[in-house]
Design an enzyme around this catalytic site. Structure first.
Site, PDB file in Angstrom:
ATOM      1  N   ASP A  13      24.125  -8.096  -3.844  1.00 11.88           N
ATOM      2  CA  ASP A  13      23.193  -8.715  -4.795  1.00 11.88           C
ATOM      3  C   ASP A  13      22.608 -10.061  -4.355  1.00 11.88           C
ATOM      4  O   ASP A  13      22.518 -10.998  -5.165  1.00 11.88           O
ATOM      5  CB  ASP A  13      23.862  -8.874  -6.175  1.00 11.88           C
ATOM      6  CG  ASP A  13      24.250  -7.548  -6.815  1.00 11.88           C
ATOM      7  OD1 ASP A  13      24.036  -6.491  -6.196  1.00 11.88           O
ATOM      8  OD2 ASP A  13      24.794  -7.563  -7.943  1.00 11.88           O
ATOM      9  N   LYS A 111      22.278  -0.426  -8.549  1.00 10.06           N
ATOM     10  CA  LYS A 111      23.249  -0.239  -9.633  1.00 10.06           C
ATOM     11  C   LYS A 111      22.753  -0.929 -10.888  1.00 10.06           C
ATOM     12  O   LYS A 111      21.934  -1.844 -10.816  1.00 10.06           O
ATOM     13  CB  LYS A 111      24.616  -0.794  -9.207  1.00 10.06           C
ATOM     14  CG  LYS A 111      24.565  -2.269  -8.855  1.00 10.06           C
ATOM     15  CD  LYS A 111      25.889  -2.770  -8.352  1.00 10.06           C
ATOM     16  CE  LYS A 111      25.815  -4.249  -8.052  1.00 10.06           C
ATOM     17  NZ  LYS A 111      25.483  -5.080  -9.234  1.00 10.06           N
ATOM     18  N   CYS A 156      30.083  -9.484  -9.447  1.00 12.15           N
ATOM     19  CA  CYS A 156      29.878  -8.266  -8.657  1.00 12.15           C
ATOM     20  C   CYS A 156      30.759  -8.193  -7.414  1.00 12.15           C
ATOM     21  O   CYS A 156      31.214  -7.109  -7.047  1.00 12.15           O
ATOM     22  CB  CYS A 156      28.397  -8.103  -8.340  1.00 12.15           C
ATOM     23  SG  CYS A 156      27.487  -7.678  -9.856  1.00 12.15           S
TER      24      CYS A 156
HETATM   25  C1  VGL Z   1      25.819  -9.925 -11.608  1.00 19.31           C
HETATM   26  C2  VGL Z   1      25.907 -10.591 -13.801  1.00 19.31           C
HETATM   27  C3  VGL Z   1      25.009  -9.621 -14.154  1.00 19.31           C
HETATM   28  C4  VGL Z   1      26.285 -10.137 -10.199  1.00 19.31           C
HETATM   29  C5  VGL Z   1      24.917  -8.939 -11.947  1.00 19.31           C
HETATM   30  O1  VGL Z   1      25.577  -9.705  -9.264  1.00 19.31           O
HETATM   31  O2  VGL Z   1      27.359 -10.749 -10.015  1.00 19.31           O
HETATM   32  N1  VGL Z   1      26.319 -10.730 -12.540  1.00 19.31           N
HETATM   33  N2  VGL Z   1      24.515  -8.792 -13.213  1.00 19.31           N
END
Ligand code: VGL
Ligand code: ZN
Length: 206
Positions: A13, A111, A156
């Site tokens: 991410d 995802k 994540c």
């Molecule tokens: C994430 C909160 C919401 C992350 C993704 O990548 O850690 N955190 N969506």
């Protein structure tokens, strides 16, 4: 640490919305970019994940009247933190950081694309049962040890690392390539949970 030809680097991410100026900015989030780029040169196999939500996703506070970001609600699958709208499919915020080296990636796993369920982990959605397909992909390819870095350490990366252990993968988190959201002690809790699960945490790879 010696890297083997069948080790995988999973980059989690590293997207504009998690970097300064983004909708769910992680403090210093963009600092992971040069680290991850350098580390990825050491690996023969690189996979990226991309948080990828439809508009109106159930993890967004704006989808729940009277709720504010960072509150926790109860979903059918358990507690769920509510977030600002972020990583909406096709938006600039959902794109990878422009300096992230993505050419080497053999797979991009998206995802969080089901409206009714969030997915922190690269392996399972937040019900802890719906698979993303990544474990099957890695098993079929014979990749057994996973190094992880990216955003955010306590969400994540943390949930991906726990699932990787649960699925039988050797798991190493490279801390210099991670930054945390740290919501009410979540970073300390993540470190404790990762240690208990047998996740190896290293400060850097050299
Ligand atoms: C994430 C909160 C919401 C992350 C993704 O990548 O850690 N955190 N969506
Ligand atoms: Zn998300």
């Amino acid at each position: 640490m010696r890297i083997h030809p069948d080790d995988l680097l999973l980059i989690i991410d590293v997207q504009n919305d998690f970097c300064p100026g983004g909708a769910l900015a992680v403090a210093d989030g963009d600092a992971v970019v040069p680290v991850v780029n350098r580390v990825s040169e050491r690996f023969d196999h690189v996979v990226l994940t991309q948080d990828w939500h439809p508009r109106g996703h159930s993890s967004f506070a704006t989808s729940h009247q009277g709720s504010a970001p960072f509150e926790t609600i109860t979903m059918p699958y358990g507690p769920q933190t509510l977030w600002p709208d972020h990583c909406v499919q096709g938006t600039a915020g959902a794109a990878f950081h422009p300096q992230l080296s993505t050419d080497k990636a053999e797979l991009v796993i998206r995802k969080g694309f089901r409206s009714a369920i969030d997915s922190y982990s690269a392996f399972h959605e937040n019900d802890r049962t719906t698979p993303t397909g990544l474990a099957g992909y890695l098993r079929e390819r014979g990749l057994k040890r996973i190094f992880m870095a990216g955003l955010a350490t306590d969400y994540c990366v943390h949930y991906s690392a726990l699932d990787a252990r649960r699925l039988g993968f050797e798991t190493v988190v490279v801390e210099s390539g991670c930054r945390a959201i740290d919501l009410s002690g979540s970073l300390a809790a993540a470190h404790a949970a990762m240690a208990a699960a047998g996740v190896q945490v290293v400060s850097d790879l050299d």
